[in-house]
Design a protein around this motif. Structure first.
Motif, PDB file in Angstrom:
ATOM      1  N   ASN A 120       0.974  -1.143   0.000  1.00 48.88           N
ATOM      2  CA  ASN A 120      -0.063   0.051  -0.029  1.00 48.88           C
ATOM      3  C   ASN A 120       0.922   1.405   0.091  1.00 48.88           C
ATOM      4  O   ASN A 120       0.522   2.168  -0.759  1.00 48.88           O
ATOM      5  CB  ASN A 120      -0.876  -0.141   1.203  1.00 48.88           C
ATOM      6  CG  ASN A 120      -2.158  -1.000   1.141  1.00 48.88           C
ATOM      7  OD1 ASN A 120      -2.626  -1.085  -0.114  1.00 48.88           O
ATOM      8  ND2 ASN A 120      -2.259  -1.615   2.331  1.00 48.88           N
ATOM      9  N   PHE A 121       1.854   1.334   0.832  1.00 49.45           N
ATOM     10  CA  PHE A 121       2.923   2.555   0.741  1.00 49.45           C
ATOM     11  C   PHE A 121       3.575   2.386  -0.533  1.00 49.45           C
ATOM     12  O   PHE A 121       3.717   3.634  -1.087  1.00 49.45           O
ATOM     13  CB  PHE A 121       3.791   2.291   2.208  1.00 49.45           C
ATOM     14  CG  PHE A 121       3.326   2.815   3.148  1.00 49.45           C
ATOM     15  CD1 PHE A 121       3.165   4.046   3.415  1.00 49.45           C
ATOM     16  CD2 PHE A 121       3.068   2.056   4.210  1.00 49.45           C
ATOM     17  CE1 PHE A 121       2.665   4.626   4.613  1.00 49.45           C
ATOM     18  CE2 PHE A 121       2.528   2.470   5.501  1.00 49.45           C
ATOM     19  CZ  PHE A 121       2.289   3.791   5.427  1.00 49.45           C
ATOM     20  N   GLY A 122       3.817   1.346  -1.265  1.00 51.71           N
ATOM     21  CA  GLY A 122       4.479   1.296  -2.401  1.00 51.71           C
ATOM     22  C   GLY A 122       3.551   1.946  -3.702  1.00 51.71           C
ATOM     23  O   GLY A 122       4.092   2.778  -4.618  1.00 51.71           O
ATOM     24  N   LYS A 123       2.209   1.747  -3.339  1.00 51.53           N
ATOM     25  CA  LYS A 123       1.238   2.244  -4.629  1.00 51.53           C
ATOM     26  C   LYS A 123       1.146   3.776  -4.354  1.00 51.53           C
ATOM     27  O   LYS A 123       1.061   4.347  -5.334  1.00 51.53           O
ATOM     28  CB  LYS A 123       0.192   1.495  -4.357  1.00 51.53           C
ATOM     29  CG  LYS A 123       0.000   0.115  -4.893  1.00 51.53           C
ATOM     30  CD  LYS A 123      -1.240  -0.612  -4.929  1.00 51.53           C
ATOM     31  CE  LYS A 123      -2.041  -1.054  -3.726  1.00 51.53           C
ATOM     32  NZ  LYS A 123      -3.298  -1.691  -4.011  1.00 51.53           N
ATOM     33  N   LEU A 124       0.997   4.075  -3.126  1.00 52.87           N
ATOM     34  CA  LEU A 124       1.064   5.630  -2.719  1.00 52.87           C
ATOM     35  C   LEU A 124       2.210   6.285  -3.549  1.00 52.87           C
ATOM     36  O   LEU A 124       2.123   7.409  -4.130  1.00 52.87           O
ATOM     37  CB  LEU A 124       0.952   5.820  -1.421  1.00 52.87           C
ATOM     38  CG  LEU A 124      -0.209   6.158  -0.550  1.00 52.87           C
ATOM     39  CD1 LEU A 124       0.018   6.275   0.860  1.00 52.87           C
ATOM     40  CD2 LEU A 124      -1.187   7.158  -1.176  1.00 52.87           C
TER      41      LEU A 124
END
Length: 250
Positions: free
Chosen positions: A105-109
């Motif tokens: 999720n942090f990577g997608k952000l």
């Protein structure tokens, strides 16, 4: 004591550790030593051999590997030796309105809205924020909108398009509105809670039991989620004229 409430800490506290666990592991270091290379899940919580590091942590275990443990995403890399490169620096713990959690999720952000997007030549909303190197930016005062943006980002990408085994979030939302938007009708909040908390619309409630179709565990704090939904809806609903509420779903 509820399963999710069993944990050591904060610091040296053992207030949330049952007496039967403390009998064999009286402090955090002894728990770590005793849990290395042991199991994970529910069965080991009361014998202190699985992860008891954080409130509401339901899975995981300590492992020891000669030369470092393999990385599940990139097996050629070893944790403790060569660093990860796929999501380097991304942190697991939740932040923001929906508790953005996990390296993915942090990577997608970062990829769609942060520094990585800017590096890709895209029109990034937060080009100077590296969510992987500094996931805490979501809560920093210089980015007051991020705690809500991150939650909306997750909602738009993971909750709103949810369509699994014939169940769609947008259908449940429309039915809830058509049935009068009654906060005592828990169909919408329960569906969304399952998707957000366990990635599964029909995950079982904590303490109630039942089938677990996705195998991701129970929805914790489901009663509190219902109360929060009722409170927030009570604040927001008077701001929306009746006609506008219907237009939102057209």
């Amino acid at each position: 004591m509820a399963r999710g409430s069993i944990h050591f800490g904060p610091a040296a506290s053992t207030a949330s550790v049952p007496a039967e666990v403390l009998a064999s592991t009286p402090d955090y270091p002894s728990y770590v030593v005793g849990s290395v290379d042991q199991g994970t899940g529910d069965a080991c919580l009361l014998d202190g051999t699985c992860c008891l590091d954080k409130d509401n942590q339901r899975a995981g275990s300590w492992r020891s590997c000669a030369g470092g443990c393999e990385n599940s995403a990139l097996p050629e890399l070893n944790v403790g030796s060569e660093a990860r490169t796929d999501v380097e620096g991304c942190c697991w713990w939740g932040r923001g309105a929906i508790q953005t959690t996990g390296v993915c999720n942090f990577g997608k952000l970062n990829y769609f809205a942060g520094k990585k997007a800017a590096q890709r030549g895209k029109d990034a909303l937060f080009p100077d924020v590296d969510f992987c190197a500094n996931p805490g930016a979501i809560c920093q005062p210089e980015y007051p909108e991020l705690r809500w943006f991150s939650g909306l980002f997750y909602w738009l990408n993971d909750v709103q398009p949810y369509d699994v085994r014939g169940e769609r979030y947008l259908d449940v939302l429309r039915d809830w509105v058509d049935n009068g938007m009654d906060p005592s009708d828990h169909s919408l909040v329960d569906f969304a809670s399952g998707v957000v908390n366990r990635g599964c619309h029909d995950a079982p409630f904590e303490g109630i039991g039942g089938a677990d179709p996705c195998g991701n565990g129970e929805i914790h704090a489901w009663e509190e989620r219902r109360m929060n939904f009722k409170h927030i809806w009570g604040v927001l609903s008077p701001l929306l004229p009746t006609r506008r509420r219907s237009l939102l779903l057209q």
